[in-house]
Design a protein around this motif. Structure first.
Motif, PDB file in Angstrom:
ATOM      1  N   PHE A 227      -3.446   0.246  -3.776  1.00 51.94           N
ATOM      2  CA  PHE A 227      -3.664  -1.035  -3.113  1.00 51.94           C
ATOM      3  C   PHE A 227      -3.239  -2.150  -4.056  1.00 51.94           C
ATOM      4  N   ALA A 228      -2.289  -2.963  -3.626  1.00 54.83           N
ATOM      5  CA  ALA A 228      -1.819  -4.115  -4.387  1.00 54.83           C
ATOM      6  C   ALA A 228      -2.673  -5.334  -4.008  1.00 54.83           C
ATOM      7  N   PRO A 229      -2.528  -6.442  -4.733  1.00 49.86           N
ATOM      8  CA  PRO A 229      -3.328  -7.629  -4.413  1.00 49.86           C
ATOM      9  C   PRO A 229      -3.153  -8.157  -2.982  1.00 49.86           C
ATOM     10  N   GLU A 230      -2.042  -7.903  -2.359  1.00 47.32           N
ATOM     11  CA  GLU A 230      -1.853  -8.376  -0.978  1.00 47.32           C
ATOM     12  C   GLU A 230      -2.454  -7.424   0.054  1.00 47.32           C
ATOM     13  N   ASP A 231      -3.100  -6.347  -0.425  1.00 41.28           N
ATOM     14  CA  ASP A 231      -3.689  -5.339   0.457  1.00 41.28           C
ATOM     15  C   ASP A 231      -5.206  -5.452   0.478  1.00 41.28           C
TER      16      ASP A 231
ATOM     17  N   MET B 108       0.843  -1.174   0.000  1.00 38.32           N
ATOM     18  CA  MET B 108       0.000   0.000   0.000  1.00 38.32           C
ATOM     19  C   MET B 108       0.889   1.238   0.000  1.00 38.32           C
ATOM     20  N   ILE B 109       0.465   2.219  -0.790  1.00 41.27           N
ATOM     21  CA  ILE B 109       1.134   3.520  -0.825  1.00 41.27           C
ATOM     22  C   ILE B 109       0.052   4.569  -0.669  1.00 41.27           C
ATOM     23  N   ILE B 110       0.295   5.555   0.177  1.00 36.83           N
ATOM     24  CA  ILE B 110      -0.608   6.697   0.289  1.00 36.83           C
ATOM     25  C   ILE B 110       0.228   7.959   0.132  1.00 36.83           C
ATOM     26  N   ASP B 111      -0.263   8.875  -0.721  1.00 35.94           N
ATOM     27  CA  ASP B 111       0.474  10.113  -0.958  1.00 35.94           C
ATOM     28  C   ASP B 111      -0.449  11.107  -1.653  1.00 35.94           C
ATOM     29  N   LYS B 112       0.032  12.321  -1.801  1.00 34.67           N
ATOM     30  CA  LYS B 112      -0.658  13.353  -2.555  1.00 34.67           C
ATOM     31  C   LYS B 112      -0.309  13.191  -4.030  1.00 34.67           C
ATOM     32  N   LEU B 113      -1.255  13.492  -4.897  1.00 35.77           N
ATOM     33  CA  LEU B 113      -1.010  13.380  -6.330  1.00 35.77           C
ATOM     34  C   LEU B 113       0.138  14.285  -6.770  1.00 35.77           C
ATOM     35  N   SER B 114       0.369  15.372  -6.051  1.00 34.98           N
ATOM     36  CA  SER B 114       1.478  16.276  -6.376  1.00 34.98           C
ATOM     37  C   SER B 114       2.836  15.581  -6.267  1.00 34.98           C
TER      38      SER B 114
ATOM     39  N   MET C 276     -10.470   4.933   4.997  1.00 34.34           N
ATOM     40  CA  MET C 276     -10.304   3.644   4.319  1.00 34.34           C
ATOM     41  C   MET C 276      -9.566   2.700   5.245  1.00 34.34           C
ATOM     42  N   GLY C 277     -10.055   1.473   5.264  1.00 27.63           N
ATOM     43  CA  GLY C 277      -9.382   0.443   6.032  1.00 27.63           C
ATOM     44  C   GLY C 277      -8.299  -0.216   5.202  1.00 27.63           C
ATOM     45  N   TYR C 278      -7.282  -0.716   5.873  1.00 29.39           N
ATOM     46  CA  TYR C 278      -6.186  -1.432   5.221  1.00 29.39           C
ATOM     47  C   TYR C 278      -5.748  -2.580   6.127  1.00 29.39           C
ATOM     48  N   ALA C 279      -5.465  -3.734   5.527  1.00 31.51           N
ATOM     49  CA  ALA C 279      -4.921  -4.873   6.278  1.00 31.51           C
ATOM     50  C   ALA C 279      -4.197  -5.796   5.304  1.00 31.51           C
ATOM     51  N   PRO C 280      -3.125  -6.422   5.747  1.00 32.96           N
ATOM     52  CA  PRO C 280      -2.499  -7.444   4.901  1.00 32.96           C
ATOM     53  C   PRO C 280      -3.497  -8.582   4.679  1.00 32.96           C
TER      54      PRO C 280
END
Length: 149
Positions: A122-126, A1-7, A82-86
């Protein structure tokens, strides 16, 4: 998972040519003017779905994951939790739907708030649970770019 600003999207161009193309699309398109619907960027390899909705209570949320596509979820207007979990820490709720590329899961995870201008990859493992109200219910317009792996 990566979270960032589009900038800051340029920092992630090196991950893959398709991710670069998807991020450039988000950067160079006036997403606020797109109607709700699905738009091809590169055929079935990369496409974007534009959605508008009211955020919901966490009890209404569903954990999901994908196998064929990677998601880039970008908040155009509003904000949501948003929720996130492996995925390996979750339990399958039902069988994987190959046609829709979706798997629903059960379990616990962490939550983050995505504001306007934020993208989350979100990748498949996320496993992820989108569309949850942050503080109060509000209108959100979001682009979800699907990138074939």
């Amino acid at each position: 998972m990566i979270i960032d600003k589009l900038s800051n999207a340029k920092q992630y161009y090196g991950l893959s040519k398709r991710i670069e193309k998807a991020l450039k699309y988000l950067e160079n398109t006036d997403l606020s003017k797109l109607e709700v619907g699905k738009y091809e960027i590169d055929g079935k390899n990369i496409y974007v779905s534009i959605a508008e909705y009211e955020t919901k209570n966490i009890e209404q949320g569903k954990w999901e994951a994908h196998r064929k596509y990677l998601d880039i979820q970008f908040i155009i207007f509003g904000k949501e939790k948003m929720g996130y979990a492996p995925i390996n820490e979750m339990k399958m709720k039902n069988e994987y739907n190959q046609e829709k590329d979706i798997l629903f899961l059960e379990g616990d995870g962490n939550y983050l708030v995505a504001n306007e201008g934020t993208f989350i990859l979100f990748a498949p493992e996320d496993a992820h649970m989108p569309g949850i109200k942050a503080c109060e219910q509000q209108f959100v317009k979001k682009a979800v770019v699907k990138i074939l792996l």
